[in-house]
Design a protein around this motif. Structure first.
Motif, PDB file in Angstrom:
ATOM      1  N   CYS A 530      -2.504  -0.174  -5.654  1.00  0.00           N
ATOM      2  CA  CYS A 530      -2.493  -1.567  -5.182  1.00  0.00           C
ATOM      3  C   CYS A 530      -1.696  -2.481  -6.099  1.00  0.00           C
ATOM      4  N   GLU A 531      -1.832  -2.325  -7.385  1.00  0.00           N
ATOM      5  CA  GLU A 531      -1.149  -3.237  -8.302  1.00  0.00           C
ATOM      6  C   GLU A 531       0.369  -3.092  -8.204  1.00  0.00           C
ATOM      7  N   ALA A 532       0.847  -1.856  -8.121  1.00  0.00           N
ATOM      8  CA  ALA A 532       2.294  -1.645  -7.994  1.00  0.00           C
ATOM      9  C   ALA A 532       2.802  -2.113  -6.639  1.00  0.00           C
ATOM     10  N   VAL A 533       2.014  -1.891  -5.583  1.00  0.00           N
ATOM     11  CA  VAL A 533       2.435  -2.326  -4.250  1.00  0.00           C
ATOM     12  C   VAL A 533       2.515  -3.844  -4.182  1.00  0.00           C
ATOM     13  N   GLU A 534       1.548  -4.534  -4.782  1.00  0.00           N
ATOM     14  CA  GLU A 534       1.552  -6.005  -4.768  1.00  0.00           C
ATOM     15  C   GLU A 534       2.794  -6.570  -5.436  1.00  0.00           C
ATOM     16  N   GLU A 535       3.312  -5.873  -6.421  1.00  0.00           N
ATOM     17  CA  GLU A 535       4.491  -6.353  -7.142  1.00  0.00           C
ATOM     18  C   GLU A 535       5.798  -5.953  -6.469  1.00  0.00           C
ATOM     19  N   SER A 536       5.737  -5.109  -5.448  1.00  0.00           N
ATOM     20  CA  SER A 536       6.961  -4.601  -4.824  1.00  0.00           C
ATOM     21  C   SER A 536       7.577  -5.655  -3.911  1.00  0.00           C
ATOM     22  N   GLN A 537       8.866  -5.517  -3.712  1.00  0.00           N
ATOM     23  CA  GLN A 537       9.585  -6.429  -2.815  1.00  0.00           C
ATOM     24  C   GLN A 537       9.173  -6.187  -1.367  1.00  0.00           C
ATOM     25  N   GLY A 538       8.861  -4.932  -1.042  1.00  0.00           N
ATOM     26  CA  GLY A 538       8.442  -4.634   0.322  1.00  0.00           C
ATOM     27  C   GLY A 538       7.172  -5.375   0.705  1.00  0.00           C
ATOM     28  N   TRP A 539       6.222  -5.473  -0.236  1.00  0.00           N
ATOM     29  CA  TRP A 539       4.991  -6.194   0.066  1.00  0.00           C
ATOM     30  C   TRP A 539       5.244  -7.696   0.184  1.00  0.00           C
ATOM     31  N   LYS A 540       6.112  -8.232  -0.654  1.00  0.00           N
ATOM     32  CA  LYS A 540       6.429  -9.663  -0.570  1.00  0.00           C
ATOM     33  C   LYS A 540       7.125  -9.971   0.753  1.00  0.00           C
ATOM     34  N   ASP A 541       8.008  -9.086   1.207  1.00  0.00           N
ATOM     35  CA  ASP A 541       8.657  -9.302   2.507  1.00  0.00           C
ATOM     36  C   ASP A 541       7.641  -9.246   3.636  1.00  0.00           C
ATOM     37  N   LEU A 542       6.691  -8.322   3.533  1.00  0.00           N
ATOM     38  CA  LEU A 542       5.668  -8.208   4.566  1.00  0.00           C
ATOM     39  C   LEU A 542       4.798  -9.455   4.605  1.00  0.00           C
ATOM     40  N   GLN A 543       4.482 -10.018   3.445  1.00  0.00           N
ATOM     41  CA  GLN A 543       3.699 -11.251   3.414  1.00  0.00           C
ATOM     42  C   GLN A 543       4.380 -12.367   4.207  1.00  0.00           C
ATOM     43  N   GLY A 544       5.691 -12.512   3.996  1.00  0.00           N
ATOM     44  CA  GLY A 544       6.419 -13.547   4.725  1.00  0.00           C
ATOM     45  C   GLY A 544       6.424 -13.308   6.222  1.00  0.00           C
ATOM     46  N   LYS A 545       6.617 -12.056   6.644  1.00  0.00           N
ATOM     47  CA  LYS A 545       6.651 -11.749   8.079  1.00  0.00           C
ATOM     48  C   LYS A 545       5.297 -12.004   8.732  1.00  0.00           C
ATOM     49  N   ILE A 546       4.219 -11.665   8.025  1.00  0.00           N
ATOM     50  CA  ILE A 546       2.888 -11.869   8.602  1.00  0.00           C
ATOM     51  C   ILE A 546       2.587 -13.355   8.726  1.00  0.00           C
ATOM     52  N   ARG A 547       2.959 -14.133   7.728  1.00  0.00           N
ATOM     53  CA  ARG A 547       2.710 -15.582   7.804  1.00  0.00           C
ATOM     54  C   ARG A 547       3.533 -16.215   8.933  1.00  0.00           C
ATOM     55  N   ARG A 548       4.705 -15.667   9.225  1.00  0.00           N
ATOM     56  CA  ARG A 548       5.528 -16.190  10.317  1.00  0.00           C
ATOM     57  C   ARG A 548       5.175 -15.568  11.661  1.00  0.00           C
ATOM     58  N   ASP A 549       4.152 -14.722  11.647  1.00  0.00           N
ATOM     59  CA  ASP A 549       3.675 -14.071  12.870  1.00  0.00           C
ATOM     60  C   ASP A 549       4.786 -13.228  13.514  1.00  0.00           C
ATOM     61  N   GLU A 550       5.510 -12.500  12.678  1.00  0.00           N
ATOM     62  CA  GLU A 550       6.602 -11.655  13.164  1.00  0.00           C
ATOM     63  C   GLU A 550       6.214 -10.184  13.271  1.00  0.00           C
ATOM     64  N   VAL A 551       4.947  -9.865  13.023  1.00  0.00           N
ATOM     65  CA  VAL A 551       4.504  -8.466  13.057  1.00  0.00           C
ATOM     66  C   VAL A 551       3.391  -8.337  14.093  1.00  0.00           C
ATOM     67  N   PRO A 552       3.706  -7.986  15.333  1.00  0.00           N
ATOM     68  CA  PRO A 552       2.653  -7.830  16.346  1.00  0.00           C
ATOM     69  C   PRO A 552       1.698  -6.694  15.967  1.00  0.00           C
ATOM     70  N   GLY A 553       0.423  -6.951  16.181  1.00  0.00           N
ATOM     71  CA  GLY A 553      -0.577  -5.920  15.903  1.00  0.00           C
ATOM     72  C   GLY A 553      -0.941  -5.779  14.441  1.00  0.00           C
ATOM     73  N   ALA A 554      -0.493  -6.710  13.583  1.00  0.00           N
ATOM     74  CA  ALA A 554      -0.761  -6.570  12.149  1.00  0.00           C
ATOM     75  C   ALA A 554      -2.180  -6.971  11.779  1.00  0.00           C
ATOM     76  N   ALA A 555      -2.784  -7.894  12.545  1.00  0.00           N
ATOM     77  CA  ALA A 555      -4.095  -8.425  12.154  1.00  0.00           C
ATOM     78  C   ALA A 555      -5.168  -7.342  12.024  1.00  0.00           C
ATOM     79  N   PRO A 556      -5.342  -6.441  13.016  1.00  0.00           N
ATOM     80  CA  PRO A 556      -6.378  -5.408  12.842  1.00  0.00           C
ATOM     81  C   PRO A 556      -6.127  -4.501  11.647  1.00  0.00           C
ATOM     82  N   ILE A 557      -4.860  -4.195  11.393  1.00  0.00           N
ATOM     83  CA  ILE A 557      -4.548  -3.320  10.263  1.00  0.00           C
ATOM     84  C   ILE A 557      -4.873  -4.014   8.942  1.00  0.00           C
TER      85      ILE A 557
END
Length: 585
Positions: A530-557
């Motif tokens: 978890c600590e390494a994933v939180e620091e990764s660029q992929g996780w930061k990009d995913l955070q932005g997409k989820i806040r912009r509601d660009e990932v359908p079906g992300a909420a249950p996951i």
């Protein structure tokens, strides 16, 4: 303590001498006669009377109810007379009063000891009664040694080998052996005390020592033991096995290697050596895989045209592509195919022609069958693999001419790639499959990657006998046609490919949304890193997409991910934060 009333009652009883000869000779050891005397003094009884009570009590029998009382016992040294209700100064207490007084003053007899509990049963210790390895065992072991092979003084070195998959106490030992007046090095691979033939009755054992450099590996010495039990019986006692294997390194071996390498191998300065040990049991029975293949293809030689099932892929290339298989094989390998081919879902086609030719026009596609997916494959589809395959060869579609009509069942596939189906059918026959890299692990999806997915596919095509295919596409197809072993291989390949950069991407991929088992592997990886994933660029990009509601079906996951991280509190804070934001929408 005795009350005055009790003491007076005892004194007023009928007199009679105490017991018999055995009673007089015994000593009532449990009686505290001092207690009797002090009690009498407290109640105002005269000293002579108290003394006589105490003396009589000391000669009372321990079993006070065993001996009958009589009016006068000639063997008793004390004579008693009748006593009135209150004892005069010259009277003596009766024997019965003395005995009752002794009973009341004496401590209670100890309670009988409880019956001894039965001894606990000895613990059950597992014991190996027999050990045998079958079905073509192949085992290898490699050890690296730092060794001066030319040293004149040499101390024995023993290296424990932990984690060896076979039974035994495995060690690697290097020592000096004296033979024929010459001193030689010897390398031993020891397995300890085992039964003769514990690893098999017909085994080939090979042992070799190599001189290793960063660029080369030179064989220094080797030995083979063929067609013998492992371990083998000793020459002294046929019921006792050798404890290991020994390989001698002679001076001739050293000189020969130096000569063969034109001096590149210098024994005086070389220090790194590798010991390779291999144990291979010769196959004495067919393998379970061979039995399974025979079961699936048991009727293959009974038909002049065994291929009676056609998988047609109208969209694979210009003109379409086809794969052929047999009803008996498919039904034996998959219960799903057994039901499909015995039902009316497959189109039955009869041709009276026989002429293979290359077709450039696609025939009319038939309706979709249950053997195809109800949606287009995932992003990691094998359409790119199909393109590479048909760039090198044209699709050959077979029609038939002649007097012998050909009847077959046709399954039309429009949503699954040709390469995916071909790889799965090949796995059903052989158990072999090659997986391609995930798109998220290659350029341009992953900027840190060195190759594109197409470049990886081209490289793998030169090394493998079949095309590499997407583990996602194979997992979906294997799940559809109900193959038991293949989904596990797909999940294992996913675990190998996951990194902290691509795990956030795969977490919200279509495969993760559709299949619980696929998603669980990814969540487990994120939880463990978890600590390494939180620091990764992929996780930061995913955070932005989820806040912009660009990932359908992300909420249950993400809610499922939050349930894993909630106990960690401090760790995984950003995971919980994102999930709470999603839940608040």
């Amino acid at each position: 303590m005795l009350s005055s009333a009790s003491f007076a009652t005892l004194a007023s009883r009928d007199e009679c001498p105490v017991g018999s000869r055995s009673t007089r000779s015994a000593t009532f050891s449990s009686l505290d006669w001092r207690t009797v005397v002090l009690q009498g003094r407290r109640l105002g009884v005269k000293a002579d009377w108290r003394r006589r009570v105490a003396v009589s009590a000391t000669f009372a029998h321990a079993d006070l109810t065993a001996a009958p009382l009589s009016a006068r016992d000639p063997l008793n040294f004390v004579s008693f007379t009748s006593s009135s209700s209150s004892p005069p100064s010259s009277s003596l207490p009766s024997a019965r009063s003395v005995l009752q007084l002794a009973r009341m003053a004496a401590p209670a007899p100890p309670a009988p000891a409880p019956a001894a509990a039965p001894a606990p049963a000895p613990p059950c210790v597992p014991k190996v009664v027999q050990h045998q390895v079958n079905e073509g065992l192949s085992f290898s072991l490699t050890c690296d040694l730092e060794l001066d092979i030319t040293a004149t003084t040499f101390e024995e070195v023993t290296l424990p080998l932990k984690g060896v998959a076979l039974i035994g106490d495995w060690t690697c030992r290097v020592d000096r052996q004296e033979e024929g007046g010459k001193s030689e090095k010897a390398v031993h691979i020891q397995h300890g005390d085992l039964d003769v033939g514990a690893f098999g009755k017909d085994v080939d054992v090979m042992m070799k020592v190599l001189a290793v450099t960063p660029d080369d590996r030179w064989l220094l010495s080797s030995a083979h033991w063929r067609h013998c039990p492992a371990p083998n019986a000793s020459e002294d006692d046929p019921f006792v096995a050798y404890t290991g294997y020994q390989l001698d390194i002679r001076q001739d071996d050293i000189d020969d290697l130096r000569s063969m390498t034109d001096g590149d191998f210098d024994p005086a300065s070389h220090r790194r050596y590798r010991v390779h040990f291999q144990l291979a049991q010769r196959k004495t029975t067919p393998t379970p895989e061979a039995k399974e293949l025979m079961y699936r293809m048991r009727d293959l030689d009974l038909s002049p045209t065994p291929y009676d099932v056609r998988f047609f892929f109208p969209n694979a290339c210009d003109g379409g592509a086809e794969l052929w298989s047999e009803t008996g094989f498919l039904s034996g390998a998959s219960y799903y195919f057994d039901c499909l081919l015995s039902s009316g879902f497959c189109e039955t086609v009869t041709h009276s022609k026989k002429r293979p030719r290359t077709r450039k026009s696609a025939p009319a596609a038939t309706s979709q069958t249950p053997a195809d997916a109800d949606a287009k494959d995932f992003d990691d589809s094998d359409d790119e693999t199909d393109e590479l395959y048909f760039e090198r060869r044209s699709s050959v579609l077979h029609e038939h001419e002649g007097d012998c009509p050909l009847e077959y069942k046709q399954v039309t596939i429009t949503k699954t790639a040709f390469s995916t189906y071909r790889a799965v059918l090949g796995f059903m026959r052989t158990g072999y499959i090659v997986f391609a890299p995930l798109t998220s692990a290659c350029k341009p999806s992953n900027p840190s990657a060195s190759r594109t997915r197409r470049e990886h596919l081209l490289n793998l095509r030169r090394k493998t006998p079949t095309s590499a295919v997407s583990p996602k596409s194979v997992f979906r197809l294997a799940h559809l046609i109900e193959l038991d072993d293949l989904p596990d291989l797909c999940l294992a390949d996913l675990r190998r490919q996951l990194t902290v950069e691509i795990a956030p991407v795969e977490l919200v991929d279509d495969a993760s949304i559709c299949f619980d088992a696929w998603r669980e592997v990814i969540i487990d990886f994120i939880f463990e890193n978890c600590e390494a994933v939180e620091e990764s660029q992929g996780w930061k990009d995913l955070q932005g997409k989820i806040r912009r509601d660009e990932v359908p079906g992300a909420a249950p996951i993400m809610l499922e991910l939050m349930s894993r991280f909630t106990p960690k509190k401090a760790k995984g804070a950003s995971f919980v934060h994102i999930c709470l934001c999603l839940n608040a929408r």
